[in-house]
Design an enzyme around this catalytic site. Structure first.
Site, PDB file in Angstrom:
ATOM      1  N   HIS C 121      22.452  49.738  80.260  1.00 22.08           N
ATOM      2  CA  HIS C 121      23.146  49.366  81.890  1.00 22.08           C
ATOM      3  C   HIS C 121      23.714  50.277  82.608  1.00 22.08           C
ATOM      4  CE1 HIS C 121      21.102  45.868  79.877  1.00 22.08           C
ATOM      5  NE2 HIS C 121      21.165  45.231  80.766  1.00 22.08           N
ATOM      6  N   LYS C 125      29.078  47.213  84.920  1.00 19.20           N
ATOM      7  CA  LYS C 125      28.897  45.761  83.621  1.00 19.20           C
ATOM      8  C   LYS C 125      29.659  45.113  83.626  1.00 19.20           C
ATOM      9  CE  LYS C 125      24.925  43.196  81.175  1.00 19.20           C
ATOM     10  NZ  LYS C 125      25.097  42.612  81.630  1.00 19.20           N
TER      11      LYS C 125
END
Lengths: 234, 234, 234, 234
Positions: C121, C125
Site C-alpha cells: 500500500h 496508510k
C-alpha cells in the site's frame, strides 16, 4: 514418472505402496500384492489392456497416460458397467495449481471488461501458445459468452504484426519463450480501476504428485469413470 | 502539465517558484521575476521563440515540449554558442523510472541468452507496441549486436498467428491491452537457470515531476545543450 | 463516492438514475421519483433511518455505509420481516476483484503446503497489515483447519526481528509500504515444484462501481437481507 | 559444482577443458596438461595451498570457494606481487543475474522515495532474510546516504508485530518461505505515481556457470587480484 509416483505414494502416511510394476512385468504381481488402486503412467499401446484387467479384478485405476479418444472412453465405461463398485480416474493433467488456475479463470471471466493470457515457457518448446493457454482461453470465452459479456475494449489502430498476440475465441494470448523459464502462465483480468491476476509457475514434474495422490485417495470413493482432476477438487 | 510542474517546483525546498506563465502571457514576467530557470511545456509552435528569448536573457531552460528535429536542435546549439554560460535540457520523457528501466535493460542485454518485452496499457491506446517498448527493444538489440551476442534460442515450429509477439530488431515484444491498466512495461532476461525482470509501472503524470525537478537543479550546472534525462542520472 | 455511484448507474444501459439525494435532502424525492432501489453511501448516524424509511416504502436498498453491528442487522431483519418482498444488500466492500481474490484464496488454501500474503500500500496508510489481508489470512486459516492441513513447513532458525512477517492464525502476512503504490495484495500458494499466485491491484475507487451496479441489479431479485457481495457472484 | 563447471567450460567454444582434478588428485596433472586457468571450487582447508601452487606455476585462478578473510586476501596479494602477469578472481557469487540486480538496485536507490526488498525462498532455508537480501539492503542504504536521501515515508501507527518486515539500515526487508519456491528476490522502488521493480529468479546452480565462464575468459586479461564478479561486468 512412474518412480516419482511410487515415491509420492510411499511418502503419503495414509497410503501403502504394495507393488511396483516396470515395463515387461506382469500385472499379476499387483493382484498378488492386494493392491486396491493401480496407477497407470504407461503408454497408449498398453493402457487399455491394463484397464481391462484391473477393472476385471475389481481394482480401482488412476490413469495419467494420454491418447484417450471417445471410443476408448466408451470402452472403459462399458467395462465399468459390469463392475459397479470400481472407479477409474483419467486425467490429462495432475497439476493441481494449473487446474485451479483454469477454474478460477473461468469463474472470474464474466466479471471483468478485459482478459488476456501471457504464457511463458523454455525456448525448446515447439508450439506457441501452449495447450494449457489455449484451453484456458476457451474456458474464458465460453464463460463470457454464457454471461453475454460484450467484446473486450481495444482501440488499437496501428499494430506492428503480432504485437497484440494471437486471438483465441476473442481472448488475446501472448507466448513468451526464454532461457531460464520452465512453464508459467498468467491470466490478467481488468475492469475500471482494478486488475486481478492469476499466475501459475511450474518448476518440475514433482508438481504433479499431489494430484496423483489426491486421485488415489478419491478414486476408491467414486465408482464409474471420472474425467479430469477438476471434479476431485471441491 | 504546467500546473503540476509549478506545484512540484513549489514543493521542492531548494527551489523557488517565481513566475507562472500561461498561454497568452508575456515572457517578460519571467525576466522581471528574476527567474534563473524557465520550464517549457508548451507546444511546437511557440517553443523555439521561447528558447531564443530565454537564452538571450541568460536564463537556463528545461524543455518537455515535443517536435525537436535535427534542424531545431542545430538552431538551439547556435543560440547557446553565443551564450556560453547558459544550459538547456530537452527531454522527450521525464519519467525517471522509465529511463532507468531502459538504461538497466540496455546494460543487462549482453549477459543473457534471451530477452523479451511485455508492455501493458489501458485499452484506449491507439498504437501497439508502445513507443517506449520499441525504443527499449532497439537499445537492447544495439547492445547485443555490439557484444556479438548470438540470436536468441527459440524452437517454435507451430505458432498461431501473432502468438510470439512482434519482432523488433530480433527482440520479441508483446502488447497487452486491458481495462484497469495504465502504463506498464516488463523486460524479461533469461539464461540457464535464472531470469532477471525489470518492471516499470506508471500510474499518472505526477511520475514525471521528480525528473523535471532534477532537470531544473542540474541545468544550471550544465552549459550547452543536454538531450534526454539519461545524462543527468549518473 | 455518491457521485461516482450516480455516474455508474447512469452509465449502465439497463438502469435509470431517477433521483440524487445529497446530505440534507429529503428522502421523499426518492419515493416521488418512482425509485425501485436506493443506494446508501452515507454514514452510521443516518443509515438506519434511511433503511427504515425505504423498507417501509417497499424500496430495495444497497448499502455501502459502515458500522453495522449485530444489533443493527437484527433490526434490519425485523423491518424486512414485515415487508417480505423487499431486499437489502449490505456490503463492506464492493470491489469484485478483491472479493474474488479472497474467494479463490479460500478455495485453494487446502491444496498447498504453504501460503503467504504480501500486501502493498501507499505510505500514508496507518495500519499494517491491511484489513483485507487480515481477513484473507483468516479465511485461509479456516479452510486449512477444516481440511486438517498440517502446519506449513518453515525451517527458519535465525531470523532478524520481523523478517518473516506477522503471523495471523498461522498464515504469514507481509506489509509493504511505498510511494507510487495504491492498494495491492498477492496471495502466494506453494507445493512441491509449483506455485500459484493470486494478485489484486486496485488503482482507484472506480473499481467499486461494477460491484455497486451488480448489487443494484441483484437486490430486486433477493428478498430479505444479503450480507456481502460474495453471494451475488455465483 | 566442480562437474558443472567442467561441463560449462567444455561447452564454451573458445575454451578447452584440459584437466579435471578430483578431491585427492594431485595438482600436477593441471600443470602437465598445459592449463592456463585453474577453477577452484574446493573448501577453505585446501584453497590457499591450491592458490599458492597455481600462482607459482604462472597459472591464473578463478575461485568460488568461500572463507576469504582479510589475512587470506593479503596473502594472495603477496604471492601475486611476485608473479606480476598472473590474475586471480575470487568471487562469493557467480550468478550474473543476482549481481546485476544488486548493481541496478544500488544505482536506482537515490532516485526514489521508497525502497523495500521482498525475498522468497524454499522453506528449508535456515536464515531470514537471505544474505543476498541483506547485502542488497546495505548497498541501497549506502547509496541513499551518499545522496543525502531523506528517510522513507511511512505513516504506520498500528502494526501487528513483524508485519512491516525487518529493518536493515533503514531498508525494510520481507522474507517469504514457501514450498515450490527456489531463490527469488524483488527490489521495489517507489516515487509519486510510479514504481520500478527489479526481480531475480534463480532456479538452479546452472545459473552460476555463465559467471564462471566469464571469469575464466577475463582472468587472463587482469593481472593481480580481482574481488567479485561485478568488476568483470562492464
Amino acid at each position: 514418472m512412474g518412480l516419482e509416483v511410487c515415491k509420492a505414494v510411499d511418502a503419503a502416511a495414509d497410503l501403502d505402496l504394495v507393488a511396483l510394476i516396470n515395463q515387461g512385468d506382469s500385472l499379476e504381481s499387483a493382484s498378488g500384492s492386494g493392491a486396491r488402486v493401480l496407477v497407470d503412467f504407461t503408454n497408449p499401446g498398453v493402457v487399455m489392456e491394463n484397464l481391462r484387467w484391473a477393472i476385471g479384478q475389481g481394482i480401482h485405476v488412476v490413469v495419467g497416460t494420454s491418447g484417450f479418444t471417445e471410443e476408448r472412453l466408451a470402452q472403459v465405461r462399458g467395462w465399468l458397467a459390469e463392475k459397479p463398485g470400481v472407479g477409474v480416474v483419467i486425467a490429462p493433467n495432475f497439476g493441481i495449481g494449473a487446474i485451479l488456475m483454469m477454474r478460477f479463470a473461468a469463474s472470474a471471466a464474466r466479471y471483468f471488461d478485459s482478459v488476456e493470457i501471457i504464457e511463458q515457457h523454455h525456448p525448446r518448446k515447439l508450439d506457441a501458445p501452449s495447450g494449457t493457454a489455449m484451453h484456458t482461453a476457451r474456458l474464458i470465452a465460453e464463460a463470457r459468452k454464457a454471461a453475454n459479456c460484450p467484446p473486450m475494449p481495444d482501440a488499437t489502430q496501428e499494430e506492428l504484426d503480432g504485437a497484440r498476440g494471437t486471438d483465441i475465441d476473442g481472448v488475446r494470448v501472448h507466448a513468451v519463450r526464454a532461457a531460464g523459464l520452465v512453464a508459467h502462465q498468467e491470466v490478467l483480468f481488468g475492469a475500471a480501476g482494478e486488475t486481478l491476476t492469476i499466475r501459475h509457475d511450474s518448476l518440475d514434474r514433482s508438481s504433479f504428485m499431489p494430484g496423483v495422490v489426491l486421485a488415489v485417495r478419491e478414486v476408491v470413493k467414486r465408482p464409474g469413470l471420472t474425467l479430469g482432476l477438476d471434479e476431485l477438487l471441491d
